[in-house]
Design a protein around this motif. Structure first.
Motif, PDB file in Angstrom:
ATOM      1  N   THR A 149       0.805  -1.178   0.077  1.00  0.00           N
ATOM      2  CA  THR A 149      -0.087  -0.129   0.125  1.00  0.00           C
ATOM      3  C   THR A 149       0.798   1.292   0.078  1.00  0.00           C
ATOM      4  OG1 THR A 149      -0.154  -0.415   2.344  1.00  0.00           O
ATOM      5  CG2 THR A 149      -2.093  -0.977   1.077  1.00  0.00           C
ATOM      6  N   VAL A 150       1.968   1.346   0.809  1.00  0.00           N
ATOM      7  CA  VAL A 150       2.930   2.263   0.611  1.00  0.00           C
ATOM      8  C   VAL A 150       3.592   2.636  -0.389  1.00  0.00           C
ATOM      9  CG1 VAL A 150       4.868   3.268   1.869  1.00  0.00           C
ATOM     10  CG2 VAL A 150       2.983   2.553   3.274  1.00  0.00           C
ATOM     11  N   GLU A 151       3.981   1.397  -1.033  1.00  0.00           N
ATOM     12  CA  GLU A 151       4.710   1.379  -2.503  1.00  0.00           C
ATOM     13  C   GLU A 151       3.782   2.116  -3.620  1.00  0.00           C
ATOM     14  OE1 GLU A 151       6.601  -1.917  -3.916  1.00  0.00           O
ATOM     15  OE2 GLU A 151       7.062  -2.990  -1.996  1.00  0.00           O
ATOM     16  N   GLU A 152       2.446   1.646  -3.297  1.00  0.00           N
ATOM     17  CA  GLU A 152       1.595   2.227  -4.378  1.00  0.00           C
ATOM     18  C   GLU A 152       1.389   3.713  -4.212  1.00  0.00           C
ATOM     19  OE1 GLU A 152      -1.732  -0.231  -3.701  1.00  0.00           O
ATOM     20  OE2 GLU A 152      -0.795  -1.860  -4.590  1.00  0.00           O
ATOM     21  N   ARG A 153       1.184   4.151  -2.981  1.00  0.00           N
ATOM     22  CA  ARG A 153       1.275   5.393  -2.526  1.00  0.00           C
ATOM     23  C   ARG A 153       2.670   6.432  -3.063  1.00  0.00           C
ATOM     24  NH1 ARG A 153      -0.389   6.027   3.549  1.00  0.00           N
ATOM     25  NH2 ARG A 153      -1.632   4.101   2.794  1.00  0.00           N
ATOM     26  N   SER A 189       0.446  11.496   4.866  1.00  0.00           N
ATOM     27  CA  SER A 189      -0.737  10.590   4.322  1.00  0.00           C
ATOM     28  C   SER A 189      -0.943   9.400   5.298  1.00  0.00           C
ATOM     29  CB  SER A 189      -0.705  10.010   2.894  1.00  0.00           C
ATOM     30  OG  SER A 189       0.428   8.737   3.097  1.00  0.00           O
ATOM     31  N   VAL A 190       0.104   9.251   6.014  1.00  0.00           N
ATOM     32  CA  VAL A 190       0.327   8.317   7.306  1.00  0.00           C
ATOM     33  C   VAL A 190      -0.137   8.679   8.515  1.00  0.00           C
ATOM     34  CG1 VAL A 190       1.637   6.438   8.711  1.00  0.00           C
ATOM     35  CG2 VAL A 190       1.852   6.691   6.193  1.00  0.00           C
ATOM     36  N   VAL A 191       0.385  10.335   8.872  1.00  0.00           N
ATOM     37  CA  VAL A 191       0.400  10.866   9.985  1.00  0.00           C
ATOM     38  C   VAL A 191      -1.090  11.659  10.084  1.00  0.00           C
ATOM     39  CG1 VAL A 191       1.288  12.564  11.516  1.00  0.00           C
ATOM     40  CG2 VAL A 191       2.624  10.937  10.647  1.00  0.00           C
ATOM     41  N   PHE A 192      -1.459  12.493   9.177  1.00  0.00           N
ATOM     42  CA  PHE A 192      -2.455  13.374   8.816  1.00  0.00           C
ATOM     43  C   PHE A 192      -3.796  12.680   8.221  1.00  0.00           C
ATOM     44  CE2 PHE A 192       1.068  16.336   9.248  1.00  0.00           C
ATOM     45  CZ  PHE A 192       0.778  16.820  10.316  1.00  0.00           C
ATOM     46  N   GLU A 266     -13.407   2.697  15.673  1.00  0.00           N
ATOM     47  CA  GLU A 266     -13.415   1.241  14.820  1.00  0.00           C
ATOM     48  C   GLU A 266     -13.106   1.360  13.703  1.00  0.00           C
ATOM     49  OE1 GLU A 266     -14.409  -1.369  16.458  1.00  0.00           O
ATOM     50  OE2 GLU A 266     -14.764  -0.147  18.375  1.00  0.00           O
ATOM     51  N   HIS A 267     -12.509   2.710  13.234  1.00  0.00           N
ATOM     52  CA  HIS A 267     -12.123   2.941  11.898  1.00  0.00           C
ATOM     53  C   HIS A 267     -11.271   4.010  11.780  1.00  0.00           C
ATOM     54  CE1 HIS A 267     -16.357   1.107  11.281  1.00  0.00           C
ATOM     55  NE2 HIS A 267     -15.645   0.453  10.131  1.00  0.00           N
ATOM     56  N   LEU A 268      -9.825   3.509  12.374  1.00  0.00           N
ATOM     57  CA  LEU A 268      -8.880   4.402  12.650  1.00  0.00           C
ATOM     58  C   LEU A 268      -8.055   4.867  11.207  1.00  0.00           C
ATOM     59  CD1 LEU A 268      -6.739   2.821  15.461  1.00  0.00           C
ATOM     60  CD2 LEU A 268      -8.807   4.934  15.394  1.00  0.00           C
ATOM     61  N   ARG A 269      -7.952   6.228  10.666  1.00  0.00           N
ATOM     62  CA  ARG A 269      -7.551   6.616   9.441  1.00  0.00           C
ATOM     63  C   ARG A 269      -6.068   6.873   9.438  1.00  0.00           C
ATOM     64  NH1 ARG A 269     -11.601  11.647  10.466  1.00  0.00           N
ATOM     65  NH2 ARG A 269     -10.839  11.411  12.253  1.00  0.00           N
TER      66      ARG A 269
END
Length: 500
Positions: A149-153, A189-192, A266-269
């Protein structure tokens, strides 16, 4: 008579001052000689300021010269002795085999002033640091670190970067903002939970503050502040550091408040969501370090570490490619043979792109964006016969390790052959340690390796970089702040499809 008495009074005062200064000077000479007799040899320090003048004026020359004193030597930051380790064996002995002892973070007043000891990067080695680092690593992995997923990002962001660069096609431009924005978008994208457009003026200003602080913290002003921290009460460039840091913290606070309003446990972003939930879980634990201040600084640390180091390495990469067009062409040809012009690279392509992969490693080796790593000792210990007290500072000279003539084919020149075997295949070198070793090794190493490979390969796949006509070559020692950045430079990029 009165005039004679006044004359005698002033004479007495002058003699007393002179005597006091001479006594102070003699005491400092005695103290310095006594200190030097207890530590390894090294460059001669000056009274009171030690080797700071060399560190400020010619830092890279100072680090290169350290090896002539042996595998272990010493220098002085002001009046404070620093043990310097110049080879890999002694570095592993200290930072790996005795990692808990050598993983302290020395007190740096200018850093402490803006962090208050919170977060991960500048935090003291102890319970809070361990909790924050462990949580950060676990959360980053949950949000894709080391996964497809990170590679694609990164591959997607690389295309945005190329499109942005091509807006300047054929014209000289300084690529610092677009590269920082692209790299920062991955950690953002990972933090915010979001990325920022290249024309977002607020985010551009934030990146400017970040870059300025990294330069100022390692500058003369930063060193003076560390020697005389009371100057925070007086005007000076150190207040710019404070203002910039507060701007970043305010940006994060606003993001945290937005996350609070829309949080669904229940759905962490992203990282902030995960941290808010962890704070709630840990609220009843007395030894918990999960609170608002640590959340702000840990988020800031991830943003800082995930933006500047990789972006700085990519900027050095452009310089080395423009300086070595033959290497750039060979990388491009290899990439096109494997990927063509249309397919984005992924980490699985590394084995099929040995020369390109070797070139990326050589850029990291030659740029050495963190030439030295400074720690302190958490308890009294011994190293190679020297007794080191708790709080003693120890510096690893990464530059010496990554230019060790006994372990590199071409130690002092840029040459990807340093990472290739006789068959032209990539070969690992144990003396390649840009992410450091031990408990305080870079926690974003996996992400940085992914970003460097995909961004660099994508850029050379689709663009050709060259110096503007008549442009002077920048000073390759660069600018040493918190990291070693290249001096400002312009580049010209052209679409490879156009040139083909």
């Amino acid at each position: 008579m009165e005039s004679v008495l006044r004359y005698l009074d002033w004479t007495s005062v002058g003699l007393a001052l002179l005597g006091g200064l001479l006594s102070l000077l003699l005491l400092e000479i005695f103290r310095l000689n006594s200190s030097r007799s207890r530590y390894p040899p090294g460059p001669k320090p000056l009274l009171f300021v030690g080797n700071l003048p060399q560190l400020i004026n010619t830092p890279m020359e100072l680090f290169r010269s350290m090896t002539k004193y042996g595998e272990i030597c010493s220098m002085y930051l002001g009046r404070q002795p620093v043990i310097v380790l110049n080879n890999l064996q002694i570095t592993k002995e200290a930072f790996v085999q005795n990692g808990a002892v050598f993983s302290g973070r020395p007190a740096m007043p200018v850093i402490d002033w803006i962090t208050n000891g919170f977060g991960i990067l500048a935090a003291t080695y102890g319970h809070s640091w361990k909790q924050q680092r462990r949580f950060a690593l676990h959360t980053l992995r949950n949000f894709g670190l080391g996964k497809k997923t990170v590679e694609e990002r990164v591959a997607e962001e690389a295309q945005y970067l190329i499109k942005e660069m091509l807006k300047q096609e054929g014209k000289p431009f300084y690529p610092i903002h677009v590269i920082m924005n692209a790299v920062s978008n991955i950690i953002c994208s990972v933090v915010f939970g979001d990325r920022f457009e290249y024309d977002d003026k607020q985010f551009a200003k934030l990146l400017e503050f970040l870059n300025e602080n990294l330069r100022l913290l390692g500058s003369t002003a930063g060193q003076i502040f560390n020697l005389f921290p009371f100057i925070k009460h007086f005007p000076g460039p150190h207040h710019k550091v404070w203002q910039n840091a507060n701007s970043l913290k305010e940006f994060i606070r606003e993001a945290v408040e937005e996350h609070r309003k829309s949080l669904d446990p229940e759905h962490l972003r992203d990282f902030i969501d995960a941290y808010l939930v962890e704070m709630t879980k840990q609220v009843s634990k007395e030894d918990s370090s999960f609170h608002e201040d640590n959340m702000i600084m840990s988020t800031a640390d991830l943003f800082l570490a995930g933006t500047d180091t990789t972006a700085t390495t990519l900027r050095w990469g452009l310089i080395y490619m423009m300086d070595h067009p033959d290497v750039q062409e060979r990388c491009h040809e290899e990439i096109i043979q494997v990927l063509g012009f249309d397919r984005s690279p992924c980490m699985d392509d590394r084995t099929q792109l040995p020369y390109t992969y070797a070139t990326i490693h050589e850029i990291q080796r030659c740029s050495t964006i963190v030439p030295t790593v400074l720690h302190d000792i958490t308890q009294p210990t011994q190293l190679r016969g020297y007794n080191l007290p708790k709080g003693a500072m120890v510096m690893c000279n990464l530059m010496a390790i990554m230019t060790d003539k006994n372990h590199w084919k071409y130690p002092n020149t840029f040459n990807p052959e340093n990472f290739l075997d006789e068959k032209g295949q990539f070969c690992k070198n144990d003396f390649f340690v840009p992410f450091f070793l031990g408990p305080r090794a870079c926690l974003g190493e996996t992400l940085a390796r992914t970003e460097l490979f995909i961004f660099f390969t994508s850029l050379l796949q689709q663009l050709k970089f060259s110096w503007p006509p008549g442009a002077p070559r920048p000073n390759m020692d660069g600018i040493l702040g918190i990291v070693r950045s290249p001096c400002p430079f312009n580049t010209i990029c052209l679409s490879r499809e156009t040139t083909h």
